[in-house]
Design an enzyme around this catalytic site. Structure first.
Site, mmCIF file in Angstrom:
data_model
loop_
_atom_site.group_PDB
_atom_site.id
_atom_site.type_symbol
_atom_site.label_atom_id
_atom_site.label_comp_id
_atom_site.label_asym_id
_atom_site.label_seq_id
_atom_site.Cartn_x
_atom_site.Cartn_y
_atom_site.Cartn_z
ATOM 1 N N ILE A 200 2.673 12.739 0.861
ATOM 2 C CA ILE A 200 1.463 12.727 1.707
ATOM 3 C C ILE A 200 0.445 11.822 1.035
ATOM 4 O O ILE A 200 0.151 11.987 -0.151
ATOM 5 C CB ILE A 200 0.808 14.118 1.848
ATOM 6 C CG1 ILE A 200 1.837 15.224 2.090
ATOM 7 C CG2 ILE A 200 -0.236 14.115 2.955
ATOM 8 C CD1 ILE A 200 1.260 16.616 1.928
ATOM 9 N N HIS A 201 -0.108 10.865 1.796
ATOM 10 C CA HIS A 201 -1.133 10.020 1.187
ATOM 11 C C HIS A 201 -2.181 9.521 2.176
ATOM 12 O O HIS A 201 -3.229 9.032 1.763
ATOM 13 C CB HIS A 201 -0.485 8.815 0.506
ATOM 14 C CG HIS A 201 -0.012 7.771 1.474
ATOM 15 N ND1 HIS A 201 1.166 7.885 2.174
ATOM 16 C CD2 HIS A 201 -0.581 6.604 1.877
ATOM 17 C CE1 HIS A 201 1.313 6.832 2.951
ATOM 18 N NE2 HIS A 201 0.280 6.044 2.793
ATOM 19 N N ARG A 202 -1.925 9.624 3.477
ATOM 20 C CA ARG A 202 -2.858 9.048 4.447
ATOM 21 C C ARG A 202 -4.186 9.807 4.465
ATOM 22 O O ARG A 202 -4.221 11.041 4.404
ATOM 23 C CB ARG A 202 -2.240 9.033 5.846
ATOM 24 C CG ARG A 202 -1.094 8.051 5.958
ATOM 25 C CD ARG A 202 -0.735 7.738 7.400
ATOM 26 N NE ARG A 202 0.295 6.718 7.425
ATOM 27 C CZ ARG A 202 0.076 5.417 7.399
ATOM 28 N NH1 ARG A 202 -1.170 4.966 7.361
ATOM 29 N NH2 ARG A 202 1.070 4.561 7.416
#
Length: 357
Positions: A200-202
């Site tokens: 997860i990075h957005r």
């Protein structure tokens, strides 16, 4: 004017992994090549690790724009590249992807009246709240050469009547996947019955409390099914988990290198991600993918039944995820080219004639 000198601009991991095979092919054609790193990446040492691992020449120049707001970063990139371009005078600038570095480089190139090539042109999510969507559209509409990784991307460019010349060449990321898969014998990696790779990075997923809380809830429920969630955690993601005091039932590990990520994908039962690249890599590896987004640029993976879109703002049924995880995925690599995208691109660049007066 023919092309003899090419500058490639990168600043993030997703950009770096698009260029290794292309750099090799451009060198084979005896083109002068410079790689400029903007320094946008949150961890420059990690970028250096990718350069070493993927055998990419060390960047000629680092702009050192550092962590800042996107507007400040774009401004710094434009101003610093203007000075470099006027001094070095490349015949063509190649920009991969849709990052802040990409749009900054594209605008600088255009304003310096230098030919621009866009690698991974035509990708569309049609989500206008995403900075990447705005970036990629702007880059496409000021590019002379547009290299589309899929037929869908190519059709998007035709439908938008872009000014430059568009080509369906295939995906340079697939070129790299094929090389690493063979070189490191990833076919021999045994698949786990219960391991799940999570990334997860957005910003829309990690900076909004409600969204990140829902993701944690999904992961925590999945762990009740006996699944072991492996989470190479991005520093910014970890910071927000701590800030919001959220608990997620996952095994945290340090961010992985490229080949280690591929090995983890191959080993996993399935993948949960909000990354564009991992959607494709999961498909090529024959692994089901759960994408934590409303839409995807890689609609081919959804049409093939290999990728389940899971909008965070809607109620998600865990049973749908479990059902998806049991699917047998038979990838059709030709959807992303033949593994020779870089070879085609280098040929087009070598024979490109800039006819502007």
């Amino acid at each position: 004017m023919t092309v003899n000198y090419v500058s490639i601009i990168v600043g993030t991991r997703p950009q770096i992994i698009k260029i290794p095979i292309l750099v090799q092919e451009l060198r084979k054609r005896k083109l002068k090549l410079s790689i400029i790193h903007t320094g946008q990446h949150y961890d420059y040492e990690m970028s250096r690790r990718f350069f070493r691992e993927l055998d990419i020449p060390k960047p000629t120049i680092n702009l050192n724009v550092g962590a800042d707001t996107p507007i400040a970063q774009i401004s710094k990139i434009i101003m610093k590249l203007e000075h470099i371009f006027l001094k070095n005078k490349p015949d063509l600038v190649l920009v991969p992807g849709d990052t802040t570095s990409a749009i900054g480089a594209a605008l600088a190139t255009s304003k310096c009246d230098i030919s621009l090539a866009h690698l991974e042109a035509g990708a569309r999510s049609n989500q206008f709240h995403m900075a990447e969507e705005i970036n990629r559209r702007m880059i496409d509409h000021c590019s002379n050469l547009l290299f589309a990784p899929t037929k869908n991307c190519f059709n998007n460019l035709k439908n938008e009547n872009v000014f430059g010349s568009s080509y369906f060449v295939g995906d340079t990321m697939y070129d790299l996947f094929v090389r690493q898969y063979k070189q490191y014998n990833l076919k021999s990696v045994k698949s786990s019955e219960n391991e799940v790779l999570l990334t997860i990075h957005r910003r829309e997923n990690i900076e909004k409390f409600v969204n990140l809380k829902k993701i944690c809830s999904i992961i925590n429920k999945l762990s009740e099914y006996g699944l072991k969630i492996i989470f190479p955690i991005h520093p910014h993601t970890q910071k927000n988990l701590e800030k919001f005091r959220l608990k997620i039932n996952a095994d945290f590990i340090e961010p992985l290198g490229y080949t280690s990520t591929l090995r983890m994908i191959v080993r996993s039962k399935f993948v949960i991600t909000d990354s564009g690249g991992l959607q494709k890599e999961s498909y090529w590896a024959g692994k089901p993918c759960i994408t934590l987004r409303n839409s995807t640029e890689w609609i081919e993976t959804v049409k093939e039944g290999a990728n389940l879109l899971l909008p965070i703002n809607k109620e998600n049924k865990i049973k749908n995820i479990i059902r998806m995880s049991e699917k047998v995925i038979l990838p059709k690599p030709a959807l992303f080219g033949s593994g020779k995208a870089a070879e085609r691109i280098s040929y087009i660049i070598k024979h490109f004639q800039d006819t502007r007066s």
